[in-house]
Design a protein around this motif. Sequence first.
Motif, mmCIF file in Angstrom:
data_model
loop_
_atom_site.group_PDB
_atom_site.id
_atom_site.type_symbol
_atom_site.label_atom_id
_atom_site.label_comp_id
_atom_site.label_asym_id
_atom_site.label_seq_id
_atom_site.Cartn_x
_atom_site.Cartn_y
_atom_site.Cartn_z
ATOM 1 N N TRP A 63 -2.595 -6.109 -5.198
ATOM 2 C CA TRP A 63 -3.500 -5.783 -6.306
ATOM 3 C C TRP A 63 -4.378 -6.983 -6.656
ATOM 4 C CZ3 TRP A 63 -3.301 -7.431 -11.632
ATOM 5 C CH2 TRP A 63 -4.147 -6.712 -12.476
ATOM 6 N N LEU A 64 -3.752 -8.173 -6.702
ATOM 7 C CA LEU A 64 -4.524 -9.380 -7.023
ATOM 8 C C LEU A 64 -5.564 -9.675 -5.946
ATOM 9 C CD1 LEU A 64 -1.857 -11.826 -8.470
ATOM 10 C CD2 LEU A 64 -3.882 -10.957 -9.634
ATOM 11 N N ARG A 66 -7.002 -7.546 -3.991
ATOM 12 C CA ARG A 66 -8.075 -6.564 -4.117
ATOM 13 C C ARG A 66 -9.022 -6.940 -5.257
ATOM 14 N NH1 ARG A 66 -7.329 -0.265 -5.519
ATOM 15 N NH2 ARG A 66 -7.182 -1.213 -7.551
ATOM 16 N N ARG A 67 -8.427 -7.404 -6.352
ATOM 17 C CA ARG A 67 -9.251 -7.800 -7.506
ATOM 18 C C ARG A 67 -10.096 -9.020 -7.168
ATOM 19 N NH1 ARG A 67 -8.223 -5.543 -12.828
ATOM 20 N NH2 ARG A 67 -9.608 -7.146 -13.604
ATOM 21 N N ARG A 69 -11.184 -9.912 -4.219
ATOM 22 C CA ARG A 69 -12.261 -9.485 -3.313
ATOM 23 C C ARG A 69 -13.377 -8.781 -4.084
ATOM 24 N NH1 ARG A 69 -9.461 -7.327 2.245
ATOM 25 N NH2 ARG A 69 -8.996 -9.363 3.089
ATOM 26 N N ARG A 70 -12.958 -7.908 -4.995
ATOM 27 C CA ARG A 70 -13.944 -7.179 -5.789
ATOM 28 C C ARG A 70 -14.742 -8.153 -6.659
ATOM 29 N NH1 ARG A 70 -11.539 -2.115 -8.795
ATOM 30 N NH2 ARG A 70 -11.083 -1.547 -6.676
ATOM 31 N N PHE A 71 -14.037 -9.119 -7.223
ATOM 32 C CA PHE A 71 -14.689 -10.123 -8.068
ATOM 33 C C PHE A 71 -15.690 -10.934 -7.258
ATOM 34 C CE2 PHE A 71 -14.911 -14.471 -9.648
ATOM 35 C CZ PHE A 71 -15.275 -14.263 -10.956
ATOM 36 N N SER A 74 -18.736 -8.919 -6.400
ATOM 37 C CA SER A 74 -19.598 -8.722 -7.571
ATOM 38 C C SER A 74 -20.338 -10.014 -7.918
ATOM 39 C CB SER A 74 -18.778 -8.245 -8.765
ATOM 40 O OG SER A 74 -17.945 -9.278 -9.220
ATOM 41 N N LEU B 22 -10.672 -12.027 -13.806
ATOM 42 C CA LEU B 22 -9.781 -11.554 -12.747
ATOM 43 C C LEU B 22 -8.619 -10.751 -13.337
ATOM 44 C CD1 LEU B 22 -9.968 -11.890 -9.734
ATOM 45 C CD2 LEU B 22 -8.334 -13.754 -9.890
ATOM 46 N N VAL B 23 -7.810 -11.373 -14.132
ATOM 47 C CA VAL B 23 -6.724 -10.695 -14.849
ATOM 48 C C VAL B 23 -6.636 -11.323 -16.236
ATOM 49 C CG1 VAL B 23 -4.289 -10.090 -14.852
ATOM 50 C CG2 VAL B 23 -5.427 -10.461 -12.702
ATOM 51 N N SER B 173 -9.288 -6.033 -23.197
ATOM 52 C CA SER B 173 -8.029 -6.608 -22.694
ATOM 53 C C SER B 173 -6.848 -6.217 -23.579
ATOM 54 C CB SER B 173 -8.142 -8.125 -22.613
ATOM 55 O OG SER B 173 -8.422 -8.657 -23.880
#
Lengths: 93, 198
Positions: A63-64, A66-67, A69-71, A74, B22-23, B173
């Motif tokens: 999941w991280l 993927r995030r 890569r998406r970040f 973008s 990111l998170v 968030s």
Amino acid sequence: MQLHDTAKLAVLLVCGVLFAPELAQACAVCGAGQQEDTRLAFILTTAFLTFLPLSMMGGAVWWLRRRVRRFESSQLEMRPVDAAPLSRASSSR
Amino acid sequence: MSVAVRGGGRLRVASESRREMLVPSGVLGMSIFVFTEIMVFAGLISGFSIIRSGAMIWPPPDQPRLPFEETAVNTAALLLSGVLLFVARRTYQKDRTRAATPLLISILLGAFFVVFQGFEWVTLLGQGLTLTSSSLGSFFYLIIGMHALHAVVALGVLTNAWLHLRGGWLASSRLAVAEVFWYFVVGIWPILYMTVYF
């Protein structure tokens, strides 16, 4: 002399483990796993408790990633026009 | 601030806001907490399965049956609550002001679940199923009680998010933190229901 005693103790221990396993009641699995159903439950729950955290960690990493890569994609899209050569250099590699 | 630099043959984007984009810290913290709680429930389910497999007759003959039909209705309410929270998120992304209604209904359904569970417990206690009456009672109150505790705390988090939304200052968030927690409560319930009640 001391080594000799240690060796004797080791032989005794091995004999104990080999010939008297029914006395090893110290752990819950040895004591409770008398029936086939219980033994199977122990095996399944051990597998469950082993693989669950690993799969969760794997899922978190996926999941991280993927995030990230998406970040990154973008961020590249949002880059100003004057920085285009840098973007091209990056995509060519 | 965003700066593009080249390093190690790849393009790297150094940004001050990268970590929060990111998170979000809250989401990360809640996710770690949820991971640990999943392991707690996994341990409880494992213990329950082993005790159950070792029993000659299950459930114990002198103990009341667990009301799985009534709890099915309760389960539906909880699942619907999760769906409405998803709807609330989607609505929040389009129009924040309209997200309050689905979020409130989601909270009310969650509260219905907890209250219904309370009534169920009172009935079962009256029928003689207690923490010490049998291994079924011990595990039932431990596992289901643990879940109910999580549901109550998660409802508090959701209510807090709803109040912030009503006030007009709910950050995305903060809603995400509440979502992670509530989805955990909703997602783990069917597993507990199928394991303990059947």
